[in-house]
Motif scaffolding. Structure first.
Motif, PDB file in Angstrom:
ATOM      1  N   GLN A 124      -9.936 -11.787 -29.158  1.00 13.92           N
ATOM      2  CA  GLN A 124      -9.339 -10.465 -29.242  1.00 13.92           C
ATOM      3  C   GLN A 124      -8.543 -10.272 -30.529  1.00 13.92           C
ATOM      4  O   GLN A 124      -8.519  -9.181 -31.088  1.00 13.92           O
ATOM      5  CB  GLN A 124      -8.430 -10.241 -28.025  1.00 13.92           C
ATOM      6  CG  GLN A 124      -9.196  -9.983 -26.744  1.00 13.92           C
ATOM      7  CD  GLN A 124      -9.924  -8.646 -26.747  1.00 13.92           C
ATOM      8  OE1 GLN A 124      -9.336  -7.609 -27.042  1.00 13.92           O
ATOM      9  NE2 GLN A 124     -11.209  -8.670 -26.454  1.00 13.92           N
ATOM     10  N   ASN A 125      -7.896 -11.341 -31.009  1.00 13.57           N
ATOM     11  CA  ASN A 125      -7.117 -11.206 -32.235  1.00 13.57           C
ATOM     12  C   ASN A 125      -8.007 -10.893 -33.423  1.00 13.57           C
ATOM     13  O   ASN A 125      -7.672 -10.065 -34.272  1.00 13.57           O
ATOM     14  CB  ASN A 125      -6.319 -12.492 -32.492  1.00 13.57           C
ATOM     15  CG  ASN A 125      -5.170 -12.665 -31.508  1.00 13.57           C
ATOM     16  OD1 ASN A 125      -4.688 -11.694 -30.937  1.00 13.57           O
ATOM     17  ND2 ASN A 125      -4.749 -13.905 -31.306  1.00 13.57           N
ATOM     18  N   SER A 137      -9.219  -7.334 -33.051  1.00 17.94           N
ATOM     19  CA  SER A 137      -8.152  -6.381 -33.345  1.00 17.94           C
ATOM     20  C   SER A 137      -7.988  -6.191 -34.844  1.00 17.94           C
ATOM     21  O   SER A 137      -7.837  -5.063 -35.333  1.00 17.94           O
ATOM     22  CB  SER A 137      -6.840  -6.877 -32.738  1.00 17.94           C
ATOM     23  OG  SER A 137      -5.771  -6.022 -33.095  1.00 17.94           O
ATOM     24  N   LYS A 161      -4.912  -4.975 -27.380  1.00 16.68           N
ATOM     25  CA  LYS A 161      -4.876  -5.538 -28.733  1.00 16.68           C
ATOM     26  C   LYS A 161      -5.799  -4.784 -29.685  1.00 16.68           C
ATOM     27  O   LYS A 161      -5.439  -4.497 -30.827  1.00 16.68           O
ATOM     28  CB  LYS A 161      -5.254  -7.015 -28.691  1.00 16.68           C
ATOM     29  CG  LYS A 161      -4.164  -7.916 -28.138  1.00 16.68           C
ATOM     30  CD  LYS A 161      -4.546  -9.385 -28.254  1.00 16.68           C
ATOM     31  CE  LYS A 161      -3.422 -10.280 -27.763  1.00 16.68           C
ATOM     32  NZ  LYS A 161      -3.772 -11.720 -27.863  1.00 16.68           N
TER      33      LYS A 161
END
Length: 284
Positions: A214-215, A218, A265
């Protein structure tokens, strides 16, 4: 005298040799009218080895360069394109001969034509997009929705040199992320090019695999949203304010997405990037 009608321009930084083989294989039957101008940004010979297999079967120009942004690579390919029609192929895109023949047989002057992009494996539209069922003229807002770069073809104006390039401040590999193709399409539209969606042809493109990180996702959305906001801001007046609805749409959807933990995110990244593009950055 060259019979090339359509120049497809593409690039790769490696890792998709199987997909590039598939791309070249899809161009064998149209070698007389279609050329592939491809920029190889790798330091090895994996990509050139794939192209070597198609010498005499595909009309191609393979250009070797150091790693660079997508816009710089595409501009290098544009400098070497011979066709009166320009198309943009990703390294994981490929074509049906009938669709390319259809595009080559169109007699248009100063036009942008977008067609559906389809994931062959599933038979569904790429990335869940919804495309119009009928041929139609596109507004600025519709260019955003329907004009994917890989499914869009530029028909040059007859009797006039085509010197338009991608804005190298935009695109993958730059601080402003993506939307370099949208900026180019908007610029041409503002200069009098017609913009048409035509479902009579299509382009194959694999659906992207979902990212488990997810980071990373994002950050990707943040970078893309920055460039997207900058481009919308630049052409807001040219669209007679119609692109203002897209500003409201992105801000609204991103804000609502913050309410859902699974999307938080990504939506926060998109919201940060979009606001940054609106407030801090400008294309002149």
């Amino acid at each position: 005298m060259s019979n090339v009608r359509l120049s497809l321009i593409g690039t790769s930084q490696g890792g998709r040799e199987k997909e590039i083989f598939r791309l070249l294989e899809s161009l064998v039957s149209v070698r007389d009218s279609v050329e592939l101008v491809f920029v190889d940004q790798t330091r090895g010979d994996a990509i050139s080895s794939v192209f070597d297999k198609f010498i005499g079967q595909v009309n191609f120009n393979l250009i070797k360069t150091d790693p660079c942004s997508l816009s710089i690579a595409r501009n290098l390919a544009l400098d070497n394109a011979k066709g009166n029609i320009i198309g943009f192929c990703d390294d994981d895109a490929f074509y049906s001969a009938s669709s390319l023949e259809y595009i080559c047989n169109l007699t248009l002057d100063g036009a942008i034509v977008s067609v559906p992009v389809v994931d062959q494996a599933s038979g569904n539209n790429y990335a869940g997009r919804k495309f119009p069922p009928h041929k139609s003229v596109m507004s600025y807002s519709q260019v955003i929705r329907y004009s994917l770069s890989v499914g869009t073809f530029i028909f040059k104006k007859s009797g006039k040199p085509f010197s338009e390039k991608f804005d190298e401040r935009l695109g993958v590999g730059t601080p402003l992320g993506g939307s370099e193709e949208t900026e180019l399409f908007f610029r041409l539209k503002s200069e009098g090019f017609s913009t048409v969606f035509d479902p009579a042809a299509f382009v194959f493109h694999d659906n992207d695999m979902p990212s488990p990180k997810q980071n990373d996702l994002s950050l990707k959305y943040q970078r893309y949203a920055t460039g997207y906001a900058v481009v919308i801001k630049k052409y807001l007046m040219a669209s007679n304010g119609a692109l203002g609805a897209e500003i409201v749409n992105v801000l609204g959807r991103s804000s609502i997405g913050l309410l859902f933990p699974s999307r938080r995110k990504v939506c926060w990244g998109r919201l940060k990037g979009f606001v940054s593009g609106l407030v801090k950055h400008r294309l002149v």
